[in-house]
Enzyme design. Structure first.
Site, PDB file in Angstrom:
ATOM      1  N   GLU A 166       0.842  -1.183   0.091  1.00 13.79           N
ATOM      2  CA  GLU A 166       0.070   0.012  -0.100  1.00 13.79           C
ATOM      3  C   GLU A 166       0.894   1.303   0.039  1.00 13.79           C
ATOM      4  N   TYR A 168       3.479   2.066   1.928  1.00 15.86           N
ATOM      5  CA  TYR A 168       4.331   2.275   3.031  1.00 15.86           C
ATOM      6  C   TYR A 168       5.854   2.079   3.095  1.00 15.86           C
ATOM      7  N   HIS A 254      -1.440   3.773  -1.559  1.00 11.38           N
ATOM      8  CA  HIS A 254      -2.451   4.744  -1.130  1.00 11.38           C
ATOM      9  C   HIS A 254      -2.589   6.410  -2.088  1.00 11.38           C
ATOM     10  N   GLU A 255      -1.569   6.440  -2.610  1.00 15.73           N
ATOM     11  CA  GLU A 255      -1.644   7.629  -3.732  1.00 15.73           C
ATOM     12  C   GLU A 255      -1.917   7.097  -5.244  1.00 15.73           C
ATOM     13  N   CYS A 336     -21.295  -6.100   3.693  1.00 19.45           N
ATOM     14  CA  CYS A 336     -20.404  -4.696   3.617  1.00 19.45           C
ATOM     15  C   CYS A 336     -20.769  -4.164   2.210  1.00 19.45           C
ATOM     16  N   GLN A 341     -18.166   4.986   4.301  1.00 19.40           N
ATOM     17  CA  GLN A 341     -18.684   6.011   5.174  1.00 19.40           C
ATOM     18  C   GLN A 341     -18.627   6.149   6.466  1.00 19.40           C
ATOM     19  N   CYS A 355     -19.429   1.193  11.295  1.00 19.85           N
ATOM     20  CA  CYS A 355     -20.155   0.659   9.990  1.00 19.85           C
ATOM     21  C   CYS A 355     -21.412   1.362   9.851  1.00 19.85           C
ATOM     22  N   ALA A 386     -33.865   4.347   7.945  1.00 23.13           N
ATOM     23  CA  ALA A 386     -34.172   4.683   9.178  1.00 23.13           C
ATOM     24  C   ALA A 386     -35.218   3.918  10.082  1.00 23.13           C
ATOM     25  N   LYS A 565     -15.344  23.748  -5.056  1.00 19.82           N
ATOM     26  CA  LYS A 565     -15.118  22.420  -5.865  1.00 19.82           C
ATOM     27  C   LYS A 565     -16.489  21.603  -5.750  1.00 19.82           C
TER      28      LYS A 565
HETATM   29  P1  FAD Z   1     -36.099   7.606   3.201  1.00 21.97           P
HETATM   30  O1  FAD Z   1     -35.247   6.753   2.742  1.00 21.97           O
HETATM   31  O2  FAD Z   1     -36.828   8.804   2.537  1.00 21.97           O
HETATM   32  O3  FAD Z   1     -37.446   6.668   3.398  1.00 21.97           O
HETATM   33  C1  FAD Z   1     -38.604   7.219   4.075  1.00 21.97           C
HETATM   34  C2  FAD Z   1     -39.777   6.364   3.579  1.00 21.97           C
HETATM   35  O4  FAD Z   1     -41.031   6.557   4.540  1.00 21.97           O
HETATM   36  C3  FAD Z   1     -39.967   6.002   2.062  1.00 21.97           C
HETATM   37  O5  FAD Z   1     -39.905   4.719   1.743  1.00 21.97           O
HETATM   38  C4  FAD Z   1     -41.417   6.655   1.975  1.00 21.97           C
HETATM   39  O6  FAD Z   1     -42.341   6.033   0.983  1.00 21.97           O
HETATM   40  C5  FAD Z   1     -42.363   6.095   3.457  1.00 21.97           C
HETATM   41  N1  FAD Z   1     -43.303   7.122   3.598  1.00 21.97           N
HETATM   42  C6  FAD Z   1     -43.452   8.286   3.655  1.00 21.97           C
HETATM   43  N2  FAD Z   1     -44.535   8.744   4.308  1.00 21.97           N
HETATM   44  C7  FAD Z   1     -45.009   7.578   4.391  1.00 21.97           C
HETATM   45  C8  FAD Z   1     -46.677   7.412   5.197  1.00 21.97           C
HETATM   46  N3  FAD Z   1     -47.441   8.129   5.560  1.00 21.97           N
HETATM   47  N4  FAD Z   1     -46.780   6.102   5.242  1.00 21.97           N
HETATM   48  C9  FAD Z   1     -45.928   4.914   4.897  1.00 21.97           C
HETATM   49  N5  FAD Z   1     -44.907   5.278   4.467  1.00 21.97           N
HETATM   50  C10 FAD Z   1     -44.264   6.464   4.319  1.00 21.97           C
HETATM   51  N6  FAD Z   1     -26.969   8.019   1.530  1.00 21.97           N
HETATM   52  C11 FAD Z   1     -25.852   7.411   1.862  1.00 21.97           C
HETATM   53  O7  FAD Z   1     -25.417   7.316   3.131  1.00 21.97           O
HETATM   54  N7  FAD Z   1     -24.819   6.823   1.062  1.00 21.97           N
HETATM   55  C12 FAD Z   1     -25.069   7.124  -0.343  1.00 21.97           C
HETATM   56  O8  FAD Z   1     -23.970   6.647  -1.026  1.00 21.97           O
HETATM   57  C13 FAD Z   1     -26.236   7.520  -0.728  1.00 21.97           C
HETATM   58  N8  FAD Z   1     -26.545   7.384  -2.195  1.00 21.97           N
HETATM   59  C14 FAD Z   1     -27.610   8.085  -2.467  1.00 21.97           C
HETATM   60  C15 FAD Z   1     -27.758   7.847  -3.899  1.00 21.97           C
HETATM   61  C16 FAD Z   1     -29.201   8.531  -4.431  1.00 21.97           C
HETATM   62  C17 FAD Z   1     -29.510   8.587  -5.806  1.00 21.97           C
HETATM   63  C18 FAD Z   1     -30.168   8.731  -3.379  1.00 21.97           C
HETATM   64  C19 FAD Z   1     -31.407   9.173  -3.965  1.00 21.97           C
HETATM   65  C20 FAD Z   1     -29.950   8.703  -1.997  1.00 21.97           C
HETATM   66  C21 FAD Z   1     -28.669   8.437  -1.639  1.00 21.97           C
HETATM   67  N9  FAD Z   1     -28.350   8.260  -0.177  1.00 21.97           N
HETATM   68  C22 FAD Z   1     -27.148   7.744   0.080  1.00 21.97           C
HETATM   69  C23 FAD Z   1     -29.172   8.953   0.659  1.00 21.97           C
HETATM   70  C24 FAD Z   1     -30.025   7.860   1.632  1.00 21.97           C
HETATM   71  O9  FAD Z   1     -30.759   6.938   0.707  1.00 21.97           O
HETATM   72  C25 FAD Z   1     -30.920   8.437   2.433  1.00 21.97           C
HETATM   73  O10 FAD Z   1     -30.442   9.459   3.419  1.00 21.97           O
HETATM   74  C26 FAD Z   1     -31.756   7.706   3.237  1.00 21.97           C
HETATM   75  O11 FAD Z   1     -32.517   6.877   2.521  1.00 21.97           O
HETATM   76  C27 FAD Z   1     -32.800   8.320   4.302  1.00 21.97           C
HETATM   77  O12 FAD Z   1     -33.474   7.378   4.957  1.00 21.97           O
HETATM   78  P2  FAD Z   1     -34.791   7.700   5.657  1.00 21.97           P
HETATM   79  O13 FAD Z   1     -35.094   6.298   6.015  1.00 21.97           O
HETATM   80  O14 FAD Z   1     -34.610   8.696   6.625  1.00 21.97           O
HETATM   81  O15 FAD Z   1     -35.893   8.118   4.620  1.00 21.97           O
HETATM   82  P1  NAP Z   2     -26.866  17.727  -0.991  1.00 21.22           P
HETATM   83  O1  NAP Z   2     -25.538  16.897  -0.756  1.00 21.22           O
HETATM   84  O2  NAP Z   2     -27.224  18.781   0.243  1.00 21.22           O
HETATM   85  O3  NAP Z   2     -26.849  18.565  -2.247  1.00 21.22           O
HETATM   86  C1  NAP Z   2     -27.975  19.470  -2.788  1.00 21.22           C
HETATM   87  C2  NAP Z   2     -27.359  20.327  -3.776  1.00 21.22           C
HETATM   88  O4  NAP Z   2     -28.344  21.201  -4.320  1.00 21.22           O
HETATM   89  C3  NAP Z   2     -26.307  21.134  -3.495  1.00 21.22           C
HETATM   90  O5  NAP Z   2     -25.119  20.906  -4.691  1.00 21.22           O
HETATM   91  C4  NAP Z   2     -26.775  22.691  -3.428  1.00 21.22           C
HETATM   92  O6  NAP Z   2     -25.759  23.242  -3.947  1.00 21.22           O
HETATM   93  C5  NAP Z   2     -28.004  22.326  -4.410  1.00 21.22           C
HETATM   94  N1  NAP Z   2     -29.179  23.256  -3.967  1.00 21.22           N
HETATM   95  C6  NAP Z   2     -29.706  23.386  -2.579  1.00 21.22           C
HETATM   96  N2  NAP Z   2     -30.783  24.044  -2.703  1.00 21.22           N
HETATM   97  C7  NAP Z   2     -31.092  24.500  -3.953  1.00 21.22           C
HETATM   98  C8  NAP Z   2     -31.661  25.364  -4.524  1.00 21.22           C
HETATM   99  N3  NAP Z   2     -32.855  25.794  -3.728  1.00 21.22           N
HETATM  100  N4  NAP Z   2     -31.771  25.787  -5.768  1.00 21.22           N
HETATM  101  C9  NAP Z   2     -31.034  24.931  -6.599  1.00 21.22           C
HETATM  102  N5  NAP Z   2     -29.810  24.268  -5.884  1.00 21.22           N
HETATM  103  C10 NAP Z   2     -29.945  23.873  -4.527  1.00 21.22           C
HETATM  104  O7  NAP Z   2     -27.950  16.761  -0.968  1.00 21.22           O
HETATM  105  P2  NAP Z   2     -28.187  15.587  -2.021  1.00 21.22           P
HETATM  106  O8  NAP Z   2     -27.126  15.380  -3.394  1.00 21.22           O
HETATM  107  O9  NAP Z   2     -29.594  15.712  -2.345  1.00 21.22           O
HETATM  108  O10 NAP Z   2     -27.919  14.382  -1.145  1.00 21.22           O
HETATM  109  C11 NAP Z   2     -28.733  14.156  -0.121  1.00 21.22           C
HETATM  110  C12 NAP Z   2     -27.853  13.313   0.856  1.00 21.22           C
HETATM  111  O11 NAP Z   2     -27.681  11.989   0.456  1.00 21.22           O
HETATM  112  C13 NAP Z   2     -26.533  14.049   1.088  1.00 21.22           C
HETATM  113  O12 NAP Z   2     -26.672  14.385   2.443  1.00 21.22           O
HETATM  114  C14 NAP Z   2     -25.496  12.949   1.039  1.00 21.22           C
HETATM  115  O13 NAP Z   2     -24.792  12.538   2.257  1.00 21.22           O
HETATM  116  C15 NAP Z   2     -26.226  11.498   0.696  1.00 21.22           C
HETATM  117  N6  NAP Z   2     -25.540  11.160  -0.445  1.00 21.22           N
HETATM  118  C16 NAP Z   2     -24.386  10.497  -0.160  1.00 21.22           C
HETATM  119  C17 NAP Z   2     -23.725   9.874  -1.235  1.00 21.22           C
HETATM  120  C18 NAP Z   2     -22.227   9.290  -0.861  1.00 21.22           C
HETATM  121  O14 NAP Z   2     -21.748   9.008  -1.902  1.00 21.22           O
HETATM  122  N7  NAP Z   2     -21.864   9.422   0.086  1.00 21.22           N
HETATM  123  C19 NAP Z   2     -24.111   9.975  -2.388  1.00 21.22           C
HETATM  124  C20 NAP Z   2     -25.589  10.509  -2.566  1.00 21.22           C
HETATM  125  C21 NAP Z   2     -26.248  10.938  -1.617  1.00 21.22           C
HETATM  126  P3  NAP Z   2     -26.053  24.871  -4.137  1.00 21.22           P
HETATM  127  O15 NAP Z   2     -26.482  25.451  -3.101  1.00 21.22           O
HETATM  128  O16 NAP Z   2     -24.452  25.298  -4.345  1.00 21.22           O
HETATM  129  O17 NAP Z   2     -26.362  24.917  -5.450  1.00 21.22           O
HETATM  130 FE1  SF4 Z   3     -18.494  -1.648   4.597  1.00 20.83          FE
HETATM  131 FE2  SF4 Z   3     -17.227   0.394   5.846  1.00 20.83          FE
HETATM  132 FE3  SF4 Z   3     -19.677   0.861   4.525  1.00 20.83          FE
HETATM  133 FE4  SF4 Z   3     -19.519  -0.528   6.904  1.00 20.83          FE
HETATM  134  S1  SF4 Z   3     -19.124   1.787   6.517  1.00 20.83           S
HETATM  135  S2  SF4 Z   3     -20.740  -1.021   4.932  1.00 20.83           S
HETATM  136  S3  SF4 Z   3     -17.483  -1.679   6.873  1.00 20.83           S
HETATM  137  S4  SF4 Z   3     -17.422   0.152   3.691  1.00 20.83           S
END
Ligand code: FAD
Ligand code: NAP
Ligand code: SF4
Length: 670
Positions: A166, A168, A254-255, A336, A341, A355, A386, A565
């Site tokens: 890696e 090191y 790592h680089e 995993c 994250q 995790c 959640a 960025k």
């Molecule tokens: P949600 O996932 O929004 O779930 C809420 C649920 O409640 C939904 O299924 C909805 O249908 C249901 N619901 C709402 N109202 C009602 C009701 N009245 N009755 C019954 N059901 C209801 N997060 C990461 O950590 N890493 C990532 O790489 C990542 N990548 C992402 C990529 C994309 C394209 C997207 C869209 C999201 C990504 N996320 C990622 C974000 C992550 O998915 C969310 O942060 C997470 O799902 C939030 O979880 P939650 O349970 O709070 O809400």
């Molecule tokens: P986010 O990271 O908060 O990004 C939202 C984007 O929308 C920002 O670029 C913001 O930038 C823009 N924005 C906010 N308000 C706006 C407005 N009123 N008009 C126009 N642009 C606006 O949220 P997200 O992309 O929706 O992701 C949601 C969560 O999912 C994030 O918190 C992230 O942690 C998680 N997630 C994680 C990964 C991962 O790989 N770890 C991947 C996907 C999602 P400007 O305000 O500069 O325009």
């Molecule tokens: Fe795997 Fe780490 Fe993601 Fe947990 S946080 S699922 S150990 S990569």
């Protein structure tokens, strides 16, 4: 007959027997750095030993202060420190496990001003320039390794792993890239490997035959100026002759600008390299990187790629990985998903590793899930990360749980994430929850949008109703060419040949990758290797080739209002991979934009606070990824005690890590 005969076969290592072919590889958790955390480390490893893993390797310990990864980080150089490790080794042995201590000298990766290396060459990922060691200095480092191994034996370890990969310290001597010396430690390949050989020989002489010496050998450096294949093989043979018991595979410095462990790397992507190396030595050889399921490990071993597999992060996700494979319960494994994250991103941020899919990892003594003394009726609304984590944890503790989900499938936003190319692994988490819901007997109501009347009569209500996409107030936002990311990724609404993505957070970046990819490279190893420029190490030093990404089927513009960025909020260990992928696909990134209006012409922009340089993006489609807003309208109309978790609680900076941790923690207290 087991489904995994190769994986679960014991391995005779001379003085000890490894009960199966699975090693828990080295992974720094942050609990190694302070003596006061050793009891927590002991509980963490004991749980994994109880889960049946054949051999555990600790996170890296420096053999002296010079080799520290970070100031006051983990180190083993005194008898007092060695005595402190007894709590860890005793705990693992009490569970019938084996444990080896990894000796890691960081060399020029040391994050402090007193670092040393073969030559005074700064690493591109570290601001500190190392000092080139004198001949005496090199010999002192070798002596430190030998002392450290002897102390590890005193501390009760069954072996040591010498980190030789890696990028090191040892790797820095091995590769011409970082070794410009003209003395007996540099120049010819033979001289460059002298350090590694003397370390292994010195340790074997000092500790005797009854201790395992694992050597982690860099089989593909993945950097310019890395070792060629002849050097790798010659090193392996000499390491064996010097007394090593096992050779483990290391891939990439790592680089390196090639991802090696993130979720978009195909499963078992590098085991063919171990397979090429294996015939050259007689001792057992271990392979690693992106193996996360028993079936994958079994296939690797059945093909003869290696004698053992090593996995680190999968044991954070599920301590019972081996036990479940052994007892025909592989479908219960919490897999995993290689998101980094809560593990590596935490370590880089100097936080304790845990995790995302198992918030108990590293917190075994703090997040204890005891059976409840009073069973209550609990309603959980929303089956995103959640709600799922809350529902299964509460049910497992003995509560009577009902889960309401408006959609006809579980997963919430996570179910959208899994459709992104390179995030296919996310489906494993949903599958895991599906199985756990079954096992815990949660009553699931799919396709049922809960209203207040549904929730009457419950003792507690958990609102996990998540988030919906924010629709920004831009003139013309109702135009037919505007779609949300849910429309595009979830519902497959058609998208034109040119697209503007509004919002460049995690989702904007993911959606840009979705729009610029035809077939997912994760599912096709050859395409992935071509994209990142990985080749056979037999044909090119360091296994590097010219990257040849598939051209994008569309022109994509990724926009944000901030001047900074793009993707700045993404994880330290994954953000660079996403940024490189966007660059490979020719995504045009525009920052500091103002969205003036949308009409038939396209998206009208200006730039900066003074709204200058007007520009029209004549795109076919505009996809909104502008963040989310909480859904919690039900809260006001409920009488039972209400708990808000995940996106329903706070939408800003929500991710699945917070959602799952919050759900688990709440359910642990009810
Ligand atoms: P949600 O996932 O929004 O779930 C809420 C649920 O409640 C939904 O299924 C909805 O249908 C249901 N619901 C709402 N109202 C009602 C009701 N009245 N009755 C019954 N059901 C209801 N997060 C990461 O950590 N890493 C990532 O790489 C990542 N990548 C992402 C990529 C994309 C394209 C997207 C869209 C999201 C990504 N996320 C990622 C974000 C992550 O998915 C969310 O942060 C997470 O799902 C939030 O979880 P939650 O349970 O709070 O809400
Ligand atoms: P986010 O990271 O908060 O990004 C939202 C984007 O929308 C920002 O670029 C913001 O930038 C823009 N924005 C906010 N308000 C706006 C407005 N009123 N008009 C126009 N642009 C606006 O949220 P997200 O992309 O929706 O992701 C949601 C969560 O999912 C994030 O918190 C992230 O942690 C998680 N997630 C994680 C990964 C991962 O790989 N770890 C991947 C996907 C999602 P400007 O305000 O500069 O325009
Ligand atoms: Fe795997 Fe780490 Fe993601 Fe947990 S946080 S699922 S150990 S990569």
């Amino acid at each position: 007959m087991s489904e995994y005969p190769n994986l679960l076969a014991p391995l005779d290592l001379g003085h000890v027997t490894c009960k199966n072919r699975v090693i828990m590889g080295s992974m720094h958790t942050g609990l190694e750095d302070r003596a006061k955390d050793l009891p927590k480390l002991a509980a963490y490893f004991a749980e994994r030993a109880r889960g049946g893993v054949g051999l555990i390797v600790t996170g890296g310990y420096a053999p002296n202060r010079t080799g520290w990864l970070t100031p006051f980080g983990s180190k083993l150089s005194t008898r007092r420190e060695a005595r402190g490790h007894r709590i860890v080794t005793d705990a693992v042995h009490a569970e019938g496990g084996l444990i080896a201590l990894q000796i890691l000298h960081a060399g020029r990766y040391s994050y402090h001003p007193f670092s040393v290396s073969a030559s005074a060459l700064k690493a591109p990922i570290n601001p500190f320039k190392p000092r080139a060691l004198s001949d005496r200095g090199v010999r002192r480092q070798i002596a430190a390794y030998v002392d450290c191994a002897a102390l590890a034996r005193e501390g009760g370890y069954d072996g040591v792993e010498i980190m030789g990969s890696e990028g090191y310290f040892i790797n820095q001597f091995l590769a011409e890239r970082t070794n410009k010396r003209k003395d007996r430690w540099g120049g010819s390949a033979e001289n460059r490997r002298r350090l590694a050989i003397e370390i292994v020989r010195g340790i074997r002489q000092r500790v005797g035959p009854d201790i395992l010496i694992i050597y982690r050998l860099s089989m593909a450096d993945l950097v310019e100026g890395g070792q060629d294949w002849e050097e790798v093989v010659a090193l392996g043979k000499e390491i064996e002759a010097a007394g090593a018991s096992i050779i483990n595979t290391g891939i990439g410095w790592h680089e390196a600008r090639v991802p090696t462990i993130v979720t978009s790397v195909p499963r078992a992507a590098f085991t063919s390299i171990t397979a090429s190396f294996r015939p050259h030595v007689k001792i057992p050889v271990v392979t690693s990187n992106r193996i996360n399921l028993p079936q994958v490990g079994e296939e690797v071993l059945a093909r003869g790629d290696a004698d053992l597999i090593s996995m680190a992060r999968p044991f954070l996700a599920d301590p019972e990985w081996v036990l479940k494979a052994t007892t025909d319960r592989a479908d219960e494994i919490n897999v995993c998903i290689a998101c980094n994250q809560a593990c590596l991103d935490h370590v880089f941020a100097k936080r304790k590793a845990s995790c995302m899919v198992n918030p108990r990892a590293g917190r075994e003594t703090e997040l204890v899930l005891l059976p409840t003394r009073r069973t209550r009726r609990i309603a959980v609304v929303g089956a995103g990360p959640a709600g799922l984590s809350a529902a299964v944890t509460a049910a497992e503790r003995g509560h009577d749980v009902e889960l309401f989900e408006a959609d006809d499938e579980i997963g919430g936003q996570f179910g959208i994430a899994r459709r992104i190319p390179g995030k296919e692994e996310f489906a494993e988490t949903i599958r895991y929850y599906e199985r756990r819901l079954e096992l815990t007997g949660v009553k699931v109501h799919l396709g049922h949008r809960a209203i207040a009347a549904d929730l009457e009569g419950f003792d507690e209500v958990i609102l996990a109703t998540g988030v919906v996409p924010r629709i920004p107030s831009i003139p013309g936002i109702d135009h037919e060419k505007v779609l949300s990311y849910v429309d595009v990724v979830r519902h497959g609404r058609p998208v034109g040949k040119s697209v503007a993505v509004i919002g460049a957070g995690g989702i904007g970046v993911d959606v840009s990758e979705f729009l610029t990819t035809i077939d997912s490279p994760t599912l096709d190893l050859a395409a992935w290797k071509a994209e990142w420029g990985v080749t056979d190490p037999l044909s090119a030093p360091g296994a590097l080739a010219k990257p040849r990404p598939e051209p994008s089927p569309r022109q994509v513009f990724l926009l944000q209002r901030k001047p900074g960025k793009i993707g700045a909020g993404l994880g330290k260990t994954t953000g660079w991979v996403h940024r490189a992928a966007l660059k490979n696909k020719g995504v045009e990134q525009l920052r500091g934009v103002n969205y003036e209006r949308i009409d038939d012409e396209g998206l009208h922009l200006t730039f900066g606070p003074k709204h200058e340089k007007p520009r029209v993006l004549a795109v076919d489609t505009i996809v909104i990824c502008a963040g989310q807003e909480s859904v919690r309208d039900l809260a006001a109309s409920l009488t039972a005690p209400v708990h808000l978790i995940g996106g329903a609680d706070v939408a800003t900076e929500l991710d699945a890590k917070r959602a799952i941790a919050q759900g688990t923690q709440l359910a642990a207290t009810l």
